[in-house]
Design a protein around this motif. Structure first.
Motif, PDB file in Angstrom:
ATOM      1  N   GLU A 219      -4.408   6.678  -2.547  1.00 30.69           N
ATOM      2  CA  GLU A 219      -5.748   6.435  -2.970  1.00 30.69           C
ATOM      3  C   GLU A 219      -6.432   5.038  -2.817  1.00 30.69           C
ATOM      4  O   GLU A 219      -7.073   4.380  -3.729  1.00 30.69           O
ATOM      5  N   GLY A 220      -6.133   4.349  -1.481  1.00 31.84           N
ATOM      6  CA  GLY A 220      -6.794   3.248  -1.251  1.00 31.84           C
ATOM      7  C   GLY A 220      -5.729   2.079  -1.801  1.00 31.84           C
ATOM      8  O   GLY A 220      -6.238   0.860  -1.312  1.00 31.84           O
ATOM      9  N   LEU A 221      -4.733   2.306  -2.670  1.00 37.57           N
ATOM     10  CA  LEU A 221      -3.899   1.161  -3.154  1.00 37.57           C
ATOM     11  C   LEU A 221      -2.575   1.010  -2.249  1.00 37.57           C
ATOM     12  O   LEU A 221      -1.717   2.114  -2.156  1.00 37.57           O
ATOM     13  N   ALA A 222      -2.293  -0.177  -1.716  1.00 31.55           N
ATOM     14  CA  ALA A 222      -1.029  -0.248  -1.101  1.00 31.55           C
ATOM     15  C   ALA A 222      -0.155  -0.828  -2.124  1.00 31.55           C
ATOM     16  O   ALA A 222      -0.244  -1.786  -2.797  1.00 31.55           O
ATOM     17  N   LEU A 223       1.163  -0.181  -2.064  1.00 30.06           N
ATOM     18  CA  LEU A 223       1.994  -0.327  -2.855  1.00 30.06           C
ATOM     19  C   LEU A 223       3.681  -0.402  -2.392  1.00 30.06           C
ATOM     20  O   LEU A 223       3.470   0.055  -0.987  1.00 30.06           O
TER      21      LEU A 223
END
Length: 933
Positions: A219-223
């Motif tokens: 969802e557009g978050l780089a983890l």
């Protein structure tokens, strides 16, 4: 950084830290950088046309002679202005340097600079979120740069060049999706710092690179990808524990660790105890400070533990907890022929909720302070394995409502299915389930025991720093009410009119089929009434407390007062009942609104779900608050009174109430003693060779004690002196006076430059002695630091470690838990034996209870606690074979009182007690430290 753009990295030294007509520049340095390379350097001292304080000269290393022969600012102003034109101005704390420079230009009649300015402090806070300090010297040292002459403008500017390149390198290694969001939010940064992100984004779009394999995007978050289980099922194959000295020594030496015989004995004691199927005793282990106690229990724990038979290791502080995992256990696992999974066990509220953060990120205003927090988290998500918010240096922002809103809540529903597999709280649960060793802290251990009695079935427990356990149990059995927490939650609810509050968020959802307007109006009125009543109630308490005859406003310290309800003013009694009724009504009204939302949960929007969750959390806490109010303020039981506590410097925000609950304590002790295997270890468990004090405090029936000698040569490495000087101003109660302590410190340090820690039992005495030392000026060549005066405990420790010729006046938190190795500390002065004050409310309650049982409080409580505390104070010195140190005791009771043998027997066997006048001690100090081993 933008290609072919010239960056001017500037640092300024001045006569003071403020920006105004009274301060002048004394040094200007600028390094011009293009494409990461230095192309020009400018550096000049500046004549300030005035005298510069000794403090500034010492800080900067700039002498009066340097300044006397330097040009005036007006002589070089045009050159500086021309040098900086068409550049991007960069400074570490640009808010000072840029504004100060423009003020200097204004003073000489020149136009202000209008070039863009970038702040490396803020950039560092965003791009290096895990750093402990953002001061230039400490930050660059952490990144691999040695700043030898901090506070010299040229050296600071060169260090900032290094930092700027590191920041650029870090930013461009981030995923494009992260940099896009950082650039979008960067409007919240100071000056034109946003250009740093925008220039990087433009370059990265022109030259895109593949996503790093260690990362995933949801969802557009780089983890950072979740860690895989590194146990490798090795718990199924048994690894032989090396009993023999030769085998153990060989293995430890391969790891670069030294072998100690006492450590070997400790390892074997723990291993043999845990191998007992159902031991009928609790194992006590006392190992002296600096003896490698941590290795002594971690080594056998790694051989014994498995996911089905865990070892739970608990220590006193969160800092020590993390140190065990990240340093001690990590080093051991590198050298052992097998792998084990280790997990930190701490509160769920310490972890980030990805769903809550994602929701916050969608709604955050790019011009708001919270945008900076979001930027920091976006970078941190690419680094963190655990999602533990304590990894981030939050500093003064720790109590901002933002952090409460993005924290995880145990058993909370995950509103976004996409985060289910990577949720940090879910990862925590899996890690703890698969782990062989769980590492926690005492406070959390006993809170878990209280809530979930079966948590530690089938586990081996090892409690380090175990002398704290009785106090930790008392703290867990104490019902507390914090004014600040309630104030903050009422502010979060807010009002319909106030933006960024929950009630305003509800209003923005209207018209809504799930929220009724009249329900919101009723809740709004109820919150307003409670908030007004709460503010008045708090102010009345403070007014009553600080105007009491016994209140001493000269002493900045934590104040405590026992409350006897027949002595309370009538208006406080009345308002307490009135507030409690109003709070109960607020909870009822709030639940009417939330119950309607709960019924329509499937139809709720994501925003309504988030609102519901936040309001429910506050209402649940308020429900708990009403119960605590009833417990704290509805009883007149004199044997177990309520106590009010506050910090005199800011009483309103620190006001809290607490009351002990014996039933909770009894439950915790029962849980503790029903555990199958418990090892209690510390450097200070015994008093006079016996652990009867701790045994009685914890209700332990059977125990075995293993005492291990120190490996240090105290006869050569240390000296202990008791002054024979008599305090002519001493009171009848044998307490030493301010003038006596001041003179003793000055005389003791008159012939040595070594750092000295002076331990007190009274904040009042610390402040009086500090004032005298400063006024008399006999120690002008030394840095004098004092608890509650020179900053926070952590700040004072850092200052003391960095400085030389320092004197630190400290109380409770400096008697133990802080190490100053080698040259950082050489002298410890003990002004008074560390007996608990009988006026402390909790001490009073404890002693009343003991008298009721026919016990002598001094013999059974005061004296053993003082001996344990004294042993901790002694443990501040001699932490390695190379250490040398001296203790000076100013309290003659140490050798003269009837109970003196109890203290003397607590000393290492080869440490001789020398009784001499202070002048002779001073001579001996000089000779002792000058003697080379």
């Amino acid at each position: 950084m933008k290609k072919d753009q010239i960056y001017a990295i500037v640092d300024i030294e001045a006569t003071g830290a403020s920006i105004g007509k009274d301060e002048r520049m004394i040094q200007f340095a600028c390094v011009l950088v293009k494409n990461g390379k230095t192309i020009e350097t400018f550096d000049s001292f500046v004549n300030p046309s005035r005298k510069v304080s000794g403090l500034i000269r010492n800080l900067t290393g700039i002498s009066s002679k340097d300044l006397a022969t330097a040009p005036y600012f007006e002589d070089i102003a045009h050159l500086i202005h021309q040098l900086l034109e068409d550049t991007i101005f960069v400074a570490h704390n640009v808010g000072f340097d840029f504004r100060f420079l423009n003020e200097c230009f204004r003073r000489v009649g020149m136009p202000a600079l209008t070039i863009p300015a970038i702040d490396t402090v803020l950039l560092s806070q965003i791009l290096f979120p895990k750093e402990e300090s953002y001061k230039l010297k400490e930050l660059t040292a952490s990144l691999g740069y040695t700043l030898n002459h901090a506070h010299n403008a040229l050296f600071d500017a060169k260090a900032t060049v290094y930092l700027l390149n590191k920041l650029d390198e870090r930013l461009k290694k981030l995923p494009l999706v992260t940099v896009e969001k950082l650039a979008e939010l960067s409007a919240a940064t100071t000056a034109e710092t946003s250009l740093f992100f925008k220039h990087a984004l433009k370059e990265m779009k022109e030259q895109p690179i593949d996503l790093d394999e260690s990362l995933i995007i949801i969802e557009g978050l780089a983890l950072k990808k979740p860690m895989t289980d590194n146990e490798q099922l090795t718990h199924r194959s048994k690894h032989t524990y090396p009993y023999k000295e030769t085998d153990k020594r060989a293995q430890l030496e391969l790891m670069g660790l030294s072998y100690r015989e006492s450590q070997n004995q400790m390892m074997n004691t723990i291993f043999n105890y845990y191998k007992q199927e159902t031991p009928d005793w609790i194992q006590f282990i006392e190992a002296p400070a600096g003896s490698g106690k941590s290795l002594g229990y971690l080594y056998p724990s790694l051989f014994l533990s498995s996911p089905k038979e865990k070892v739970v290791i608990s220590t006193y502080t969160k800092l020590l907890q993390r140190q065990l995992v990240e340093e001690n256990l990590a080093k051991l696992l590198e050298g052992l022929p097998f792998s084990k999974t280790i997990a930190l066990m701490k509160s769920p509220s310490q972890y980030l909720s990805l769903s809550a953060f994602y929701s916050k990120l969608k709604d955050v205003d790019a011009s708001d302070t919270e945008a900076i927090f979001c930027m920091k988290l976006l970078v941190w998500l690419t680094e963190t394995d655990e999602g533990d918010l304590e990894e981030i240096g939050l500093g003064k922002t720790l109590h901002h409502a933002f952090w409460t809103e993005v924290k995880s809540v145990l058993n909370a529903k995950t509103p976004f299915e996409c985060f289910k597999e990577v949720d940090y709280l879910a990862r925590r649960e899996k890690r703890m389930e698969k782990a062989s060793i769980l590492v926690t802290n005492h406070a959390y251990l006993f809170s878990q025991w209280r809530q979930f009695p079966d948590t530690f079935d089938n586990t081996n427990l090892l409690l380090d720093e175990a002398h704290h356990i009785p106090d930790v149990i008392e703290q867990n059995a104490t019902i507390r009410l914090s004014v600040k927490t309630i104030t903050n939650e009422l502010k979060q609810l807010g009002s319909k009119e106030k933006e960024e509050t929950l009630l305003n968020d509800c209003l923005e959802l209207l018209p809504s089929e799930n929220i009724k307007g009249y329900q919101l109006d009723t809740l709004h009125s109820s919150v307003a009434m409670v908030s007004e009543g709460w503010e008045m109630w708090c102010k009345k308490w403070i007014d009553w407390l600080i105007h009491a005859d016994s209140y001493e406003d000269r002493i900045v310290e934590w104040k405590e007062k026992t409350l006897y309800f027949n002595e309370l003013p009538l208006d406080i009694k009345r308002d307490t009942k009135f507030f409690c009724r109003n709070l109960e009504e607020l909870v009822y009204v709030g639940q009417q609104l939330t119950s309607a939302l709960n019924k329509a949960e499937e139809k709720l929007t994501q925003k309504e779900k988030r609102l519901l969750s936040k309001i429910n959390a506050i209402l649940d806490h308020f429900l708990t608050v009403t119960k605590r109010f009833n417990y704290l303020f509805s009883s007149v039981e004199s044997s177990n009174p309520t106590v009010v506590r506050f910090y005199s410097k800011n009483p309103l925000s620190t006001l809290s109430f607490y009351r002990f609950d014996q039933e909770v304590k009894d439950t915790l002790l029962s849980q503790f003693n029903s555990a199958n295997h418990i090892v209690l270890t510390s450097s200070t468990l015994s008093v006079n060779g016996s652990v009867s004090y701790l045994k009685n405090q914890l209700g332990i029936e059977n125990n075995q004690l293993a005492l291990y000698p120190s490996s240090y040569n105290y006869a050569k490495q240390a000296k202990l002196y008791v002054t024979t000087d008599v305090d002519t101003h001493a009171q009848k109660n044998n307490s030493v006076s301010t003038s006596f302590i001041t003179e003793q410190i000055e005389r003791a340090l008159s012939k040595t430059d070594e750092n000295c820690l002076v331990l007190f039992r009274s904040h009042d005495m610390i402040q009086k002695v500090y004032k005298r030392l400063i006024q008399r000026g006999n120690l002008n060549n030394r840095t004098i630091l004092a608890q509650n005066i020179s900053g926070s405990t952590a700040k004072i420790k850092k200052q003391f470690k960095k400085a030389r010729q320092s004197v630190l006046l400290g109380s409770d938190s400096f008697w133990e838990g802080v190490d100053f190795p080698l040259d950082e500390l050489k002298i410890v002065m003990i002004t008074k034996l560390p007996f608990d004050s009988p006026d402390m409310p909790m001490v009073k309650r404890r002693h009343q209870s003991m008298r009721a049982r026919g016990e002598n409080p001094f013999v059974n409580d005061v004296l053993p606690r003082a001996v344990i505390k004294f042993k901790q104070g002694i443990g501040r010195l001699i932490r390695s074979q190379e250490d040398k140190g001296v203790w000076i005791v100013l309290d003659r009771r140490f050798v003269e009182a009837s109970y003196a043998p109890m203290f003397l027997n607590s000393l290492p066997e080869d440490l001789k007690v020398n009784e001499q006048p202070l002048d002779q001690i001073s001579e001996d100090l000089s000779d002792f430290f000058e003697t080379e081993e």
